[in-house]
Every structure is written in C-alpha cells, then in structure tokens.
Design a protein around this motif. Structure first.
Motif, PDB file in Angstrom:
ATOM      1  N   GLU A   1      17.328 -45.200  12.472  1.00  0.00           N
ATOM      2  CA  GLU A   1      17.233 -44.334  14.169  1.00  0.00           C
ATOM      3  C   GLU A   1      17.167 -45.628  14.915  1.00  0.00           C
ATOM      4  OE1 GLU A   1      17.171 -41.562  15.072  1.00  0.00           O
ATOM      5  OE2 GLU A   1      16.960 -40.496  13.030  1.00  0.00           O
ATOM      6  N   ALA A   2      17.967 -45.827  15.897  1.00  0.00           N
ATOM      7  CA  ALA A   2      18.200 -46.909  16.882  1.00  0.00           C
ATOM      8  C   ALA A   2      16.703 -47.080  17.756  1.00  0.00           C
ATOM      9  CB  ALA A   2      19.494 -46.778  17.694  1.00  0.00           C
ATOM     10  N   SER A   3      16.260 -45.955  18.133  1.00  0.00           N
ATOM     11  CA  SER A   3      14.994 -46.182  18.994  1.00  0.00           C
ATOM     12  C   SER A   3      13.877 -46.704  18.245  1.00  0.00           C
ATOM     13  CB  SER A   3      14.850 -44.557  19.621  1.00  0.00           C
ATOM     14  OG  SER A   3      14.545 -43.458  18.295  1.00  0.00           O
ATOM     15  N   THR A   4      13.531 -46.027  17.038  1.00  0.00           N
ATOM     16  CA  THR A   4      12.329 -46.504  16.298  1.00  0.00           C
ATOM     17  C   THR A   4      12.475 -47.517  15.200  1.00  0.00           C
ATOM     18  OG1 THR A   4      12.754 -44.433  14.773  1.00  0.00           O
ATOM     19  CG2 THR A   4      11.399 -44.181  16.854  1.00  0.00           C
ATOM     20  N   GLY A   5      13.668 -47.566  14.716  1.00  0.00           N
ATOM     21  CA  GLY A   5      13.839 -48.567  13.449  1.00  0.00           C
ATOM     22  C   GLY A   5      13.595 -47.683  12.139  1.00  0.00           C
ATOM     23  N   THR A   6      13.264 -46.326  12.147  1.00  0.00           N
ATOM     24  CA  THR A   6      12.801 -45.717  10.966  1.00  0.00           C
ATOM     25  C   THR A   6      14.206 -45.449  10.083  1.00  0.00           C
ATOM     26  OG1 THR A   6      12.872 -43.594  12.168  1.00  0.00           O
ATOM     27  CG2 THR A   6      10.720 -44.587  11.837  1.00  0.00           C
ATOM     28  N   VAL A   7      13.994 -45.613   8.812  1.00  0.00           N
ATOM     29  CA  VAL A   7      15.130 -45.434   7.877  1.00  0.00           C
ATOM     30  C   VAL A   7      14.886 -44.291   6.767  1.00  0.00           C
ATOM     31  CG1 VAL A   7      15.449 -47.970   8.112  1.00  0.00           C
ATOM     32  CG2 VAL A   7      14.183 -47.070   6.336  1.00  0.00           C
ATOM     33  N   ARG A   8      16.012 -43.663   6.440  1.00  0.00           N
ATOM     34  CA  ARG A   8      15.964 -43.005   5.322  1.00  0.00           C
ATOM     35  C   ARG A   8      17.439 -42.839   4.565  1.00  0.00           C
ATOM     36  NH1 ARG A   8      19.059 -38.051   6.877  1.00  0.00           N
ATOM     37  NH2 ARG A   8      19.847 -38.131   8.800  1.00  0.00           N
ATOM     38  N   ASP A   9      17.032 -42.774   3.237  1.00  0.00           N
ATOM     39  CA  ASP A   9      18.356 -42.809   2.210  1.00  0.00           C
ATOM     40  C   ASP A   9      19.190 -41.492   2.612  1.00  0.00           C
ATOM     41  OD1 ASP A   9      17.501 -45.125   0.573  1.00  0.00           O
ATOM     42  OD2 ASP A   9      15.724 -44.068   0.468  1.00  0.00           O
ATOM     43  N   VAL A  10      20.283 -42.046   2.407  1.00  0.00           N
ATOM     44  CA  VAL A  10      21.497 -40.518   2.890  1.00  0.00           C
ATOM     45  C   VAL A  10      22.622 -40.900   1.596  1.00  0.00           C
ATOM     46  CG1 VAL A  10      21.129 -40.801   5.028  1.00  0.00           C
ATOM     47  CG2 VAL A  10      22.818 -42.139   4.171  1.00  0.00           C
ATOM     48  N   GLY A  11      23.113 -39.720   1.277  1.00  0.00           N
ATOM     49  CA  GLY A  11      24.070 -39.962   0.254  1.00  0.00           C
ATOM     50  C   GLY A  11      25.428 -40.148   1.083  1.00  0.00           C
ATOM     51  N   VAL A  12      26.281 -40.654  -0.052  1.00  0.00           N
ATOM     52  CA  VAL A  12      27.635 -40.936   0.552  1.00  0.00           C
ATOM     53  C   VAL A  12      28.467 -39.825   1.001  1.00  0.00           C
ATOM     54  CG1 VAL A  12      29.892 -41.838  -0.168  1.00  0.00           C
ATOM     55  CG2 VAL A  12      28.047 -42.913  -1.020  1.00  0.00           C
ATOM     56  N   GLU A  13      28.200 -38.598   0.455  1.00  0.00           N
ATOM     57  CA  GLU A  13      28.830 -37.387   0.976  1.00  0.00           C
ATOM     58  C   GLU A  13      28.093 -36.989   2.686  1.00  0.00           C
ATOM     59  OE1 GLU A  13      24.935 -36.548  -0.920  1.00  0.00           O
ATOM     60  OE2 GLU A  13      26.672 -37.559  -1.537  1.00  0.00           O
ATOM     61  N   ASP A  14      27.035 -37.652   2.855  1.00  0.00           N
ATOM     62  CA  ASP A  14      26.425 -37.384   4.289  1.00  0.00           C
ATOM     63  C   ASP A  14      27.241 -38.164   5.256  1.00  0.00           C
ATOM     64  OD1 ASP A  14      24.846 -35.490   3.007  1.00  0.00           O
ATOM     65  OD2 ASP A  14      23.370 -37.192   2.723  1.00  0.00           O
TER      66      ASP A  14
ATOM     67  N   THR B   1      20.513 -59.399   2.024  1.00  0.00           N
ATOM     68  CA  THR B   1      20.517 -57.602   2.133  1.00  0.00           C
ATOM     69  C   THR B   1      19.435 -56.984   1.619  1.00  0.00           C
ATOM     70  OG1 THR B   1      22.236 -57.296   0.274  1.00  0.00           O
ATOM     71  CG2 THR B   1      23.101 -57.504   2.468  1.00  0.00           C
ATOM     72  N   ARG B   2      18.931 -57.572   0.535  1.00  0.00           N
ATOM     73  CA  ARG B   2      17.812 -56.918  -0.042  1.00  0.00           C
ATOM     74  C   ARG B   2      16.511 -57.223   0.754  1.00  0.00           C
ATOM     75  NH1 ARG B   2      18.602 -55.380  -5.659  1.00  0.00           N
ATOM     76  NH2 ARG B   2      20.614 -54.270  -5.486  1.00  0.00           N
ATOM     77  N   GLU B   3      16.548 -58.640   1.328  1.00  0.00           N
ATOM     78  CA  GLU B   3      15.381 -59.100   1.939  1.00  0.00           C
ATOM     79  C   GLU B   3      15.316 -58.251   3.471  1.00  0.00           C
ATOM     80  OE1 GLU B   3      14.267 -62.703   4.967  1.00  0.00           O
ATOM     81  OE2 GLU B   3      15.470 -63.201   2.995  1.00  0.00           O
ATOM     82  N   VAL B   4      16.536 -57.970   4.038  1.00  0.00           N
ATOM     83  CA  VAL B   4      16.504 -57.311   5.330  1.00  0.00           C
ATOM     84  C   VAL B   4      16.179 -55.654   5.092  1.00  0.00           C
ATOM     85  CG1 VAL B   4      17.744 -56.538   7.074  1.00  0.00           C
ATOM     86  CG2 VAL B   4      18.042 -58.737   6.420  1.00  0.00           C
ATOM     87  N   GLU B   5      16.598 -55.237   3.722  1.00  0.00           N
ATOM     88  CA  GLU B   5      16.129 -54.111   3.597  1.00  0.00           C
ATOM     89  C   GLU B   5      14.713 -53.844   3.630  1.00  0.00           C
ATOM     90  OE1 GLU B   5      15.822 -50.620   0.022  1.00  0.00           O
ATOM     91  OE2 GLU B   5      16.723 -52.691  -0.380  1.00  0.00           O
ATOM     92  N   ARG B   6      14.099 -54.751   2.854  1.00  0.00           N
ATOM     93  CA  ARG B   6      12.525 -54.751   2.550  1.00  0.00           C
ATOM     94  C   ARG B   6      11.863 -54.688   4.063  1.00  0.00           C
ATOM     95  NH1 ARG B   6      13.672 -58.091  -2.098  1.00  0.00           N
ATOM     96  NH2 ARG B   6      13.522 -59.724  -0.853  1.00  0.00           N
ATOM     97  N   ARG B   7      12.396 -55.511   4.884  1.00  0.00           N
ATOM     98  CA  ARG B   7      11.650 -55.471   6.363  1.00  0.00           C
ATOM     99  C   ARG B   7      11.825 -54.272   7.038  1.00  0.00           C
ATOM    100  NH1 ARG B   7      14.861 -60.234   9.016  1.00  0.00           N
ATOM    101  NH2 ARG B   7      13.414 -59.666  10.757  1.00  0.00           N
ATOM    102  N   LEU B   8      13.228 -53.720   6.991  1.00  0.00           N
ATOM    103  CA  LEU B   8      13.379 -52.160   7.343  1.00  0.00           C
ATOM    104  C   LEU B   8      12.304 -51.230   6.870  1.00  0.00           C
ATOM    105  CD1 LEU B   8      17.324 -52.056   7.613  1.00  0.00           C
ATOM    106  CD2 LEU B   8      15.871 -52.050   9.468  1.00  0.00           C
ATOM    107  N   ARG B   9      12.249 -51.120   5.480  1.00  0.00           N
ATOM    108  CA  ARG B   9      11.460 -50.190   4.983  1.00  0.00           C
ATOM    109  C   ARG B   9       9.923 -50.489   5.165  1.00  0.00           C
ATOM    110  NH1 ARG B   9      14.311 -46.889   1.562  1.00  0.00           N
ATOM    111  NH2 ARG B   9      15.904 -47.572   0.781  1.00  0.00           N
ATOM    112  N   ALA B  10       9.500 -51.691   5.767  1.00  0.00           N
ATOM    113  CA  ALA B  10       8.132 -51.968   5.878  1.00  0.00           C
ATOM    114  C   ALA B  10       7.973 -51.811   7.156  1.00  0.00           C
ATOM    115  CB  ALA B  10       7.910 -53.346   5.335  1.00  0.00           C
TER     116      ALA B  10
END
Length: 284
Positions: free
Chosen positions: A10-23, A129-138
């Motif tokens: 989400e661009a406004s909040t930075g919240t993330v969620r996992d999605v499937g390739v089909e999505d 990429t793993r480091e940035v992902e951890r920052r996103l999820r935190a």
C-alpha cells in the motif's frame, strides 16, 4: 520473501501482504499500491510471466534470463530495465559477479537474481532483497513508489559494497606494513602474487561501480518526466556509485604506490647482488 512469491504494498501506509502469482493480473489494474515480485533464479516460465503479465519487452526478458557481464539499461516508455552487479571475493583472488536485474514500472517492481556460479550460495544473491523485505514487514520502511523500493534495494547493495571495499582496504594496509617492515623480502614472487591478487579485486570492484554509475546517470536523464522525488532517488544512486568508484580508485592508486616501492626495492637488491657476483666472477 519465499522463492517466487510476491507482495502487494500500500503506497499510503506501506503495509504489505503476500499475494499469489495468480492475483497479479488483477492487482496490476488497481490503484493505491504496487506489486513487488522477487525471482531468485528466473526460468522460462518466469519469462512468460514477465512478458504476458507485466508486459515487459521480450529483449529485456531475454537479458534477464541470461548472464550479463556489464551493467545494462533499457528504457521502455514509463518503465526501466536495469542490470547491475555486486562483487563477491572468492578463492584465489577471483571475484564473482552477483547479478541483480530490475524491471521498474509505474505500479510494479520485479527483481531477479542470477545466473550464478554453483560455488556461490543462493543466499548471497538475496541479501539485499531479504533485508528490505524484513524492513517492510517490520513497518520500518514505507516506499511510496516502485522506484523508491528499488532505491532501498540498491542502497542496501552499495552499503554492502562499501563494507567489502573497507575489508580490502584493511588488507591493503596490512600489505603496506609488511613492505615497510621488509617482512616478505625473502619471498618476492609469492608476495607479488598477493599484491596483484588484491589489485585484481579492487579493479573488479572499481569496474562494477563505474559501470553502475554510468547506468544511473543515464537513468536520471531518461526519467526527467518522472516525479521529482523519484528523479532525486536516481540521482542519489548515481552519487553512491560515483563515491564507490572514487574510493576504489584511491585504494588502487595507494596499492600501486606500495607495489612500485616494493618492486623497486627488490629490483635494486637484485641489481646489487648481480654486480657483486660479476665482480667475484672477474676476480676468480
């Protein structure tokens, strides 16, 4: 981020969620956020997804699936395809090229890694990429655009590059001390091999940094129509690589001075020894 998975940000909040390739096809039509897909070692099926789902140019996709030996940049209307490298010192003075490819679009970022040498662990490719992902999820990082996310990944990469340069510089300092203390005068051939091995490492890192600097300098020119914030991020990445290029060049210059001093001293000793042998032979 699991292998081959994707995130919706989400661009406004930075919240993330996992999605499937089909999505992905539906998500790419939505506003208010963007998609991040990370491909550790893309294959032909990933190439089809890049072409059909993200609309990436076939030539860029082909480049993504193959090893690139130099930094690359392609501009396609409102998106970029970039290829940069990260050095990983290996055995016997060899330096591995760890490749990071990026498709940066208006509502997506696709990062891909490889191909890789079998002796290089997969985790070495995924550090940034793993480091940035951890920052996103935190919740410690909230990118407002795909380019801002790309900036975070590449900045993590340049930070790691700088630490590698620092390690090599520490080695160079140790070599300089050994030269001044004449600690290796008894084995000049072996010591020269070590000097030139370190020089090769620095030269490889300087080449990578210089090429990446040129890539981002061109990206700044090509993306003049983007938002000022995004153009500023591209300019900062150019500056980061310019700094790395200058640091590695300064270490190369210093090491060259150490090498020249050692070789001159060794050559002088050999010349004196040869003259003495000539005198002894004449007297005899």
């Amino acid at each position: 981020m699991p292998v081959g998975s994707a995130l919706w940000i989400e661009a406004s909040t930075g919240t993330v969620r996992d999605v499937g390739v089909e999505d992905l096809p539906e998500l790419l039509t939505q506003t208010g956020g963007f998609v991040w897909v990370d491909l550790p070692e893309p294959d032909a099926a990933d190439g089809v997804m890049l072409r059909e789902v993200f609309g990436c140019h076939p030539l860029a996709v082909a480049d993504c699936l193959e090893r690139n030996h130099v930094s690359r940049l392609h501009h396609y209307r409102d998106s970029l395809f970039l290829v940069i490298h990260k050095p990983l010192p290996g055995a016997h003075g060899h330096v591995h090229y760890l490749e990071l490819d990026q498709f940066v679009g208006p509502n997506f970022l696709v990062t891909s890694h490889g191909p890789r040498n079998p002796v290089v662990p997969l985790e070495a490719l995924l550090t940034e990429t793993r480091e940035v992902e951890r920052r996103l999820r935190a919740g410690r990082f909230a990118p407002r655009s795909p380019l801002a996310l790309s900036y975070a990944v590449v900045s993590a990469l340049t930070n790691d590059d700088e630490r590698t340069v620092n390690d090599v510089a520490r080695h160079v300092g140790g070599l300089e001390q050994r030269v001044m203390l004449q600690a290796d005068d008894a084995h000049p051939e072996r010591f020269l091999e070590e000097l030139f091995g370190v020089r090769h490492t620095l030269l490889t890192m300087h080449t990578m940094a210089s090429q990446s600097m040129e890539i981002y300098a061109r990206a700044v020119r090509l993306m003049e129509g983007a938002s000022k914030a995004d153009v500023r991020l591209l300019g900062d990445l150019k500056d980061q690589y310019q700094r790395l290029s200058r640091i590695t060049q300064s270490q190369l210059d210093f090491l060259q001075g150490v090498t020249d001093y050692y070789r001159t001293r060794t050559d002088t000793k050999m010349t004196i020894a040869a003259e003495r042998l000539a005198v002894i032979a004449a007297v005899t």
